[in-house]
Write a protein that holds these residues in place. Structure first.
Motif, PDB file in Angstrom:
ATOM      1  N   GLY A 331       0.815  -1.204   0.000  1.00 16.42           N
ATOM      2  CA  GLY A 331       0.000   0.000   0.000  1.00 16.42           C
ATOM      3  C   GLY A 331       0.848   1.252   0.000  1.00 16.42           C
ATOM      4  O   GLY A 331       0.554   2.223  -0.699  1.00 16.42           O
ATOM      5  N   ALA A 332       1.935   1.251   0.790  1.00 19.64           N
ATOM      6  CA  ALA A 332       2.814   2.416   0.834  1.00 19.64           C
ATOM      7  C   ALA A 332       3.359   2.721  -0.551  1.00 19.64           C
ATOM      8  O   ALA A 332       3.336   3.867  -1.015  1.00 19.64           O
ATOM      9  N   ALA A 333       3.852   1.676  -1.216  1.00 17.30           N
ATOM     10  CA  ALA A 333       4.440   1.869  -2.543  1.00 17.30           C
ATOM     11  C   ALA A 333       3.380   2.351  -3.535  1.00 17.30           C
ATOM     12  O   ALA A 333       3.617   3.261  -4.327  1.00 17.30           O
ATOM     13  N   VAL A 334       2.205   1.751  -3.478  1.00 13.81           N
ATOM     14  CA  VAL A 334       1.141   2.134  -4.402  1.00 13.81           C
ATOM     15  C   VAL A 334       0.704   3.570  -4.119  1.00 13.81           C
ATOM     16  O   VAL A 334       0.467   4.359  -5.037  1.00 13.81           O
ATOM     17  N   HIS A 335       0.630   3.904  -2.845  1.00 14.46           N
ATOM     18  CA  HIS A 335       0.178   5.250  -2.491  1.00 14.46           C
ATOM     19  C   HIS A 335       1.169   6.313  -2.958  1.00 14.46           C
ATOM     20  O   HIS A 335       0.768   7.420  -3.318  1.00 14.46           O
ATOM     21  N   ILE A 336       2.470   5.971  -2.943  1.00 17.85           N
ATOM     22  CA  ILE A 336       3.463   6.918  -3.450  1.00 17.85           C
ATOM     23  C   ILE A 336       3.112   7.320  -4.881  1.00 17.85           C
ATOM     24  O   ILE A 336       3.097   8.501  -5.235  1.00 17.85           O
ATOM     25  N   ALA A 337       2.793   6.335  -5.698  1.00 22.92           N
ATOM     26  CA  ALA A 337       2.474   6.624  -7.093  1.00 22.92           C
ATOM     27  C   ALA A 337       1.095   7.282  -7.225  1.00 22.92           C
ATOM     28  O   ALA A 337       0.928   8.267  -7.944  1.00 22.92           O
ATOM     29  N   ALA A 338       0.124   6.732  -6.518  1.00 21.88           N
ATOM     30  CA  ALA A 338      -1.253   7.206  -6.675  1.00 21.88           C
ATOM     31  C   ALA A 338      -1.383   8.655  -6.209  1.00 21.88           C
ATOM     32  O   ALA A 338      -1.997   9.484  -6.879  1.00 21.88           O
ATOM     33  N   HIS A 339      -0.803   8.946  -5.058  1.00 20.81           N
ATOM     34  CA  HIS A 339      -0.904  10.316  -4.566  1.00 20.81           C
ATOM     35  C   HIS A 339      -0.170  11.275  -5.492  1.00 20.81           C
ATOM     36  O   HIS A 339      -0.625  12.392  -5.727  1.00 20.81           O
ATOM     37  N   ALA A 340       0.949  10.830  -6.054  1.00 19.42           N
ATOM     38  CA  ALA A 340       1.733  11.699  -6.926  1.00 19.42           C
ATOM     39  C   ALA A 340       0.889  12.178  -8.098  1.00 19.42           C
ATOM     40  O   ALA A 340       0.785  13.379  -8.360  1.00 19.42           O
ATOM     41  N   VAL A 341       0.274  11.241  -8.780  1.00 20.29           N
ATOM     42  CA  VAL A 341      -0.435  11.614 -10.001  1.00 20.29           C
ATOM     43  C   VAL A 341      -1.694  12.421  -9.677  1.00 20.29           C
ATOM     44  O   VAL A 341      -2.070  13.343 -10.401  1.00 20.29           O
ATOM     45  N   SER A 342      -2.319  12.126  -8.540  1.00 18.29           N
ATOM     46  CA  SER A 342      -3.523  12.892  -8.186  1.00 18.29           C
ATOM     47  C   SER A 342      -3.178  14.288  -7.698  1.00 18.29           C
ATOM     48  O   SER A 342      -3.819  15.266  -8.069  1.00 18.29           O
ATOM     49  N   LYS A 343      -2.145  14.383  -6.842  1.00 20.62           N
ATOM     50  CA  LYS A 343      -1.829  15.676  -6.266  1.00 20.62           C
ATOM     51  C   LYS A 343      -1.270  16.626  -7.313  1.00 20.62           C
ATOM     52  O   LYS A 343      -1.540  17.817  -7.295  1.00 20.62           O
ATOM     53  N   ILE A 344      -0.523  16.085  -8.265  1.00 21.13           N
ATOM     54  CA  ILE A 344       0.016  16.963  -9.312  1.00 21.13           C
ATOM     55  C   ILE A 344      -1.152  17.529 -10.132  1.00 21.13           C
ATOM     56  O   ILE A 344      -1.131  18.684 -10.559  1.00 21.13           O
ATOM     57  N   THR A 345      -2.194  16.723 -10.318  1.00 26.75           N
ATOM     58  CA  THR A 345      -3.385  17.215 -11.032  1.00 26.75           C
ATOM     59  C   THR A 345      -3.995  18.402 -10.291  1.00 26.75           C
ATOM     60  O   THR A 345      -4.351  19.421 -10.896  1.00 26.75           O
ATOM     61  N   LEU A 346      -4.107  18.251  -8.972  1.00 23.77           N
ATOM     62  CA  LEU A 346      -4.696  19.331  -8.183  1.00 23.77           C
ATOM     63  C   LEU A 346      -3.852  20.600  -8.282  1.00 23.77           C
ATOM     64  O   LEU A 346      -4.374  21.704  -8.427  1.00 23.77           O
ATOM     65  N   PHE A 347      -2.550  20.452  -8.202  1.00 27.59           N
ATOM     66  CA  PHE A 347      -1.681  21.631  -8.303  1.00 27.59           C
ATOM     67  C   PHE A 347      -1.742  22.240  -9.700  1.00 27.59           C
ATOM     68  O   PHE A 347      -1.752  23.458  -9.854  1.00 27.59           O
ATOM     69  N   PHE A 348      -1.759  21.372 -10.706  1.00 26.15           N
ATOM     70  CA  PHE A 348      -1.890  21.884 -12.068  1.00 26.15           C
ATOM     71  C   PHE A 348      -3.150  22.743 -12.180  1.00 26.15           C
ATOM     72  O   PHE A 348      -3.145  23.818 -12.773  1.00 26.15           O
ATOM     73  N   ALA A 349      -4.229  22.239 -11.565  1.00 26.41           N
ATOM     74  CA  ALA A 349      -5.489  22.980 -11.633  1.00 26.41           C
ATOM     75  C   ALA A 349      -5.363  24.312 -10.893  1.00 26.41           C
ATOM     76  O   ALA A 349      -5.822  25.356 -11.384  1.00 26.41           O
ATOM     77  N   ALA A 350      -4.712  24.272  -9.736  1.00 26.94           N
ATOM     78  CA  ALA A 350      -4.545  25.518  -8.981  1.00 26.94           C
ATOM     79  C   ALA A 350      -3.755  26.537  -9.792  1.00 26.94           C
ATOM     80  O   ALA A 350      -4.101  27.725  -9.838  1.00 26.94           O
ATOM     81  N   GLY A 351      -2.698  26.078 -10.437  1.00 23.40           N
ATOM     82  CA  GLY A 351      -1.882  26.977 -11.253  1.00 23.40           C
ATOM     83  C   GLY A 351      -2.645  27.472 -12.463  1.00 23.40           C
ATOM     84  O   GLY A 351      -2.481  28.613 -12.901  1.00 23.40           O
ATOM     85  N   SER A 352      -3.485  26.605 -12.993  1.00 22.89           N
ATOM     86  CA  SER A 352      -4.297  26.981 -14.145  1.00 22.89           C
ATOM     87  C   SER A 352      -5.257  28.115 -13.769  1.00 22.89           C
ATOM     88  O   SER A 352      -5.401  29.106 -14.493  1.00 22.89           O
ATOM     89  N   VAL A 353      -5.892  27.971 -12.611  1.00 17.95           N
ATOM     90  CA  VAL A 353      -6.798  29.015 -12.130  1.00 17.95           C
ATOM     91  C   VAL A 353      -6.037  30.317 -11.921  1.00 17.95           C
ATOM     92  O   VAL A 353      -6.499  31.396 -12.297  1.00 17.95           O
TER      93      VAL A 353
END
Lengths: 526, 498
Positions: A331-353
């Protein structure tokens, strides 16, 4: 091409890119082309290494001796492979995004920005592939130092203060706690190599193991376990591409990656479990998850809310490691990847706004979803993933972590996951709701004028990562296989992946301890 | 045949060449000729030192009877791993600075005094090399005086009036230090009847517990600690470093205190013997307390300095604390850390002071306020400054880390885990004072002369960068430095007694 060459290329490409960028200082298009080619080259190289790792190989390079007991060496094991894949893939997307963002906002000193970015990625590759603690520490510190100019990019008083916090906390914890921990480990074990099963078995008393674990967990400041998390919100003064790739992916994941790596390959989970002196890890990580979520609730600044959300999510990985069950480490290893791709999306959106509407506060974002549908849909997907709703990647990590918690009867962890899921929903869903369903305030329209979507590179980038967030849920096989082979060490090194295992990400196959115990745990969870 | 004869004379040449050169410089009194001569001689020095070190590493220690008078009656020059390493360090530093000196000296010292500067530089070099190479306690004193006197002059040549006061202060304190040393040597001579290190080491065993020998140990310890600026005997150092011309500061900071450490090591380990000094007497706790106090007090004072040169001077006091800490640990690993830090500290402080000299050339001073925005105007110079600064902090991949690793390992090995935390903790103070310079140099808008400053000429930039690059090169491959330091530590523990 030998596997050693591939590792060398993966390490060299970002650094060479960083050297070439200043030469094209006066030709921005060429400069950005160099970044894109470098990012693309790294991606291809890492994928080639991935192919070999999946085939059962463990490529290595070196070691070169620096002095007795200290060596620089690289060895690709599954966890590092996951980290390298995530970072290199997202660098490509982030580079596209950066071009739109940096130009859209007329940021100064773009050349040094791209140079530092290149070096950061090189350092990240070094961390991911390091074969021993010294090599990891070397690149860990390099990553801190080279991201400092990125954090202070704006160059004003505010940025300078944030830079101070950033540097002092990260260098401070790593020098004061991590370095003694490494020296001590080297003294006790006589080696610093990452070894399946750990190197401390029989070399340290349970009390000393507890002390060392403390030094490691808090010495690795990049993992942002409270109270050494202050650097992360401070780092949000950086331009958004930095927050997105470095402070949601490379730097913070380097932290939790290191924690996981130390737990698995330095202590060994059996040694930690039998020592019985590391229960506090569960408490501090669980506490961080909940506290950071509570703080996030109160933030109106979007990037700060995301930052505290990151603090909280990072501790999921630490908690997963602290559960000390093989399945939770998956789970730790999977979460490293999963959180990365999701959180970068959120930041991309914040920067886009920010780029399109020049808005930074959540209260100003009412009704913005209608003007920027791509951005806010992507944001919604990222938010769902943070909460852990299927079909998004965030579900996977939580699933495995919960399994491990049931299996080892760590009920605190179960409680924390449930509570924090509620909190995550409480601080993300209102943003999504008000963006789509509330009316735009007229005074805000006056502030930022009539605008539509952000520049095309930004939209492309955030769409790609949003798709990635869903894709990772739908096709998790490679990721889970890698995570799985991290915990069963030798079992998967030879031969090709077991097709049954791939079909059933929850179990490893009936012959391992994980598989037999995970099956009832799955039913229980359902 | 001639070549082997010349090879035999290497130890004498190491000292006599710069001495003769100094006399020539004074006689000729033409600044360019003096510079050329000094450069030639200072470039010959590392060649000689390296040849001797190679001989030592392959064949064994070199013994040279000066004037043909056999030891223990005549003066013996003796080169083993310990001082062979030191000779290489001093001579290499002396050589690297020379190309740099031409422009810096021209800018900072009055025209008619420049030839004298080079004369004093060579004298100082000869004195330091002599202290390192001789195996005669009184001869060491003579060379100590030669180096100190020339150093006073070098400092006084600084254009700042305060340099005169600083030189005078150093003159008085330096003389006290040297006097204490010579009293100690006198006591030892009275008890053993010899001045030769090897001979003394053998004879001292019989009188080890006598009061004069104990007094001699105390006198020599305090005298040398004054010379090496161990806190709280460091008061001369910040003023001297701040007032001296840039070239002199860079040279003195990277060599002079190191030679004093060497003499202390020689007396502790080779003459008195490690068992006597560290087991029978409470030298370890005394040195330990002073070293830790230096590491913290001097670093904290450094944080509050308005003059960057002065800040680095205090940092030197703190760094000397690491070296004496290595001695205090009195274990092979700890001592290796101390010795390797001798070398490493010379590299980084050399680079830092030389980078500052470049800044001084362009803006005429080293005040922190005046350095606002200099990072964007002199990027190459300040990049070297940052690299050397990171070494000071002890970031992995730099020489500072190598030293810190050995010292921390030595502390943990001795069971003093709290000391390991103090060692790494004090390095955080370096983050603060180096960080201050970085912030001012990059985040403030340049004003006054800093606005028009540019990187200095290559003759200054290249030497600065050689040292800065060495900080990383020897940090990533410490095989040579740590290897030789470990051998030197072993040789010291083995002692001179056969």
């Amino acid at each position: 091409m030998t596997s050693s060459d591939l590792i060398l290329y993966a390490l060299a490409i970002p650094f060479v890119t960083a050297i070439l960028i200043p030469l094209a200082h006066r030709v921005p298009n060429l400069r950005e082309a160099i970044t894109l080619v470098g990012a693309g080259g790294l991606f291809v190289t890492v994928m080639m290494i991935l192919g070999r790792v999946l085939a059962g190989e463990r490529p290595s390079l070196g070691p070169v001796e620096v002095m007795p007991r200290l060596e620089i060496g690289f060895n690709v094991e599954p966890l590092g492979m996951i980290f390298a894949c995530v970072a290199s893939t997202l660098w490509v997307i982030n580079s596209i995004y950066s071009i739109g963002y940096m130009r859209g906002n007329n940021e100064p000193r773009q050349t040094s920005f791209y140079v530092c970015f290149g070096v950061s990625l090189g350092a990240t590759m070094g961390i991911a592939f390091s074969a021993n603690l010294f090599t990891l520490f070397l690149f860990y510190e390099l990553l801190t130092l080279v991201t400092y100019p990125l954090v202070t990019h704006k160059g004003n008083e505010n940025a300078m203060k944030a830079g101070r916090v950033y540097l002092m906390l990260l260098i401070g914890t790593s020098m004061l706690l991590l370095l003694p921990a490494i020296v001590w480990t080297g003294f006790l074990a006589g080696t610093l190599d990452f070894t399946p099963g750990g190197i401390l078995a029989g070399n340290a008393s349970p009390a000393l193991i507890g002390v060392l674990a403390f030094l490691f967990v808090y010495g690795i400041g990049k993992a942002a376990v409270m109270p050494v998390h202050f650097w992360l919100p401070a780092a949000m003064v950086a331009p958004t591409p930095v927050s997105a790739l470095l402070h949601a992916v490379a730097v913070v994941k380097a932290g939790v990656f290191t924690v996981t790596k130390v737990v698995v390959y330095i202590f060994g989970i059996d040694v930690l479990a039998s020592a019985g002196t590391v229960d506090w890890m569960l408490w501090v990580s669980g506490g961080t998850i909940l506290l950071a979520s509570l703080v996030a609730l109160r933030q109106d600044n979007l990037k700060r809310r995301l930052a505290f959300s990151t603090v909280s999510q990072l501790s999921y990985v630490v908690m997963a490691a602290a559960i000390l069950a093989p399945i939770s480490l998956v789970g730790a290893a999977v979460h490293i990847a999963a959180h990365a791709v999701s959180k970068i999306t959120l930041f991309f959106a914040a920067g886009s706004v920010y780029t399109a509407a020049h808005v930074t506060e959540i209260s100003q974002m009412k009704g913005i979803g209608r003007r920027m549908p791509w951005t806010m849909v992507a944001f919604a997907i990222g938010a769902l993933s943070m909460i852990g709703v299927p079909p998004t990647a965030g579900f996977l990590g939580k699933w495995f972590i919960l399994q491990g918690a049931y299996e080892t009867e760590k009920w605190i962890a179960v409680g924390v996951v449930i509570l924090s899921t509620g909190l995550n929903a409480a601080y993300f869903l209102p943003i999504v709701f008000s963006a789509f369903f509330e009316k735009e305030r007229p005074e805000h329209v006056g502030e930022h004028g009539d605008h539509g979507e952000a520049p095309l590179p930004i939209v492309i980038a955030l769409t790609l990562t949003a798709i990635g967030t869903v894709a990772l849920f739908l096709f998790p096989d490679t990721l889970v296989f890698l995570a799985q082979s991290m915990v069963d060490g030798g079992a998967m090194v030879e031969g090709v992946p077991d097709p049954d295992m791939l079909a059933d990400p929850g179990g490893v196959g009936s012959d391992t301890a994980v598989g037999t115990e995970a099956a009832p745990a799955e039913e229980e969870a359902q | 045949m001639i070549s082997t004869q010349l090879l035999d004379q290497l130890p004498a040449l190491q000292v006599c060449l710069p001495l003769a050169g100094a006399a020539l410089c004074a006689l000729i009194d033409r600044r360019y000729i003096a510079w050329v001569l000094t450069t030639l001689i200072s470039f010959a020095m590392p060649v000689i030192a390296v040849m001797m070190l190679i001989q030592v590493m392959t064949v064994g220690p070199i013994s040279y009877a000066f004037g043909g008078w056999e030891p223990p009656f005549g003066i013996e020059y003796r080169v083993d791993v310990v001082n062979g390493f030191l000779l290489v360090l001093i001579s290499v530093m002396g050589a690297i600075i020379m190309p740099y000196a031409l422009r810096s000296v021209a800018a900072e010292i009055a025209r008619n005094k420049q030839a004298w500067f080079y004369c004093m530089y060579l004298l100082c070099l000869a004195g330091l090399l002599g202290m390192a190479i001789t195996a005669d306690a009184f001869n060491a004193f003579v060379f100590m005086e030669i180096s100190s006197l020339s150093m006073y002059v070098l400092i006084a040549l600084g254009r700042d009036k305060r340099a005169l006061v600083a030189a005078y202060q150093y003159l008085i304190l330096g003389t006290i230090g040297a006097t204490l040393y010579v009293i100690g040597v006198g006591l030892l001579f009275a008890m053993t009847g010899t001045l030769n290190f090897g001979d003394m080491a053998e004879r001292i065993v019989a009188v080890e517990q006598s009061r004069p020998v104990l007094a001699a140990l105390a006198f020599i310890t305090v005298g040398m600690c004054l010379k090496l600026a161990l806190f709280p005997l460091h008061v001369w150092l910040p003023n001297a470093y701040t007032g001296a011309p840039s070239v002199a500061t860079a040279f003195i900071a990277s060599t002079a205190t190191k030679v004093a450490v060497y003499l202390l090591l020689r007396f502790y380990f080779s003459i008195f013997g490690a068992a006597f000094v560290f087991e029978d007497l409470p030298v370890t706790p005394i040195l330990l307390v002073m070293s830790v106090a230096a590491m913290f007090a001097a670093s904290i004072v450094a944080i509050f300095q308005g003059n960057v040169k002065r800040m680095l001077a205090y940092s030197s006091v703190a760094q000397m604390g690491y070296i004496t800490l290595g001695i205090a640990l009195a274990t092979p690993i700890g001592l290796t850390g101390g010795i390797v830090h001798l070398f490493n500290h010379a590299l980084m402080k050399g680079a830092l002071f030389m980078a500052l000299g470049c800044v001084a050339l362009r803006i005429g001073g080293c005040r922190l306020d005046a350095m606002a925005g200099i990072g964007r105007r002199m990027p190459i110079t300040m990049a070297a400054f940052v690299i050397a600064g990171l070494s000071l902090i002890g970031v992995p991949g730099t020489v500072g880390f190598v030293s810190k690793w050995y010292l921390a390992l030595g502390a943990i090995e001795a069971g003093w885990w709290w000391l390991a935390f103090l060692i790494v903790g004090s390095s955080l103070l370096a983050v603060v004072y180096i960080g201050r310079v970085v912030e001012v140099a990059w985040f403030r808008a340049p004003t006054g002369t800093a606005a028009e400053a540019t990187d200095p000429p290559l003759s200054m930039l290249i030497p600065t960068w050689i040292l800065a690059a060495a900080c990383i090169a020897f940090g990533l491959d410490a095989g040579f430095t740590a290897g030789v330091a470990a051998e030197a530590a072993d040789a010291l523990f083995a002692g001179l007694r056969q």
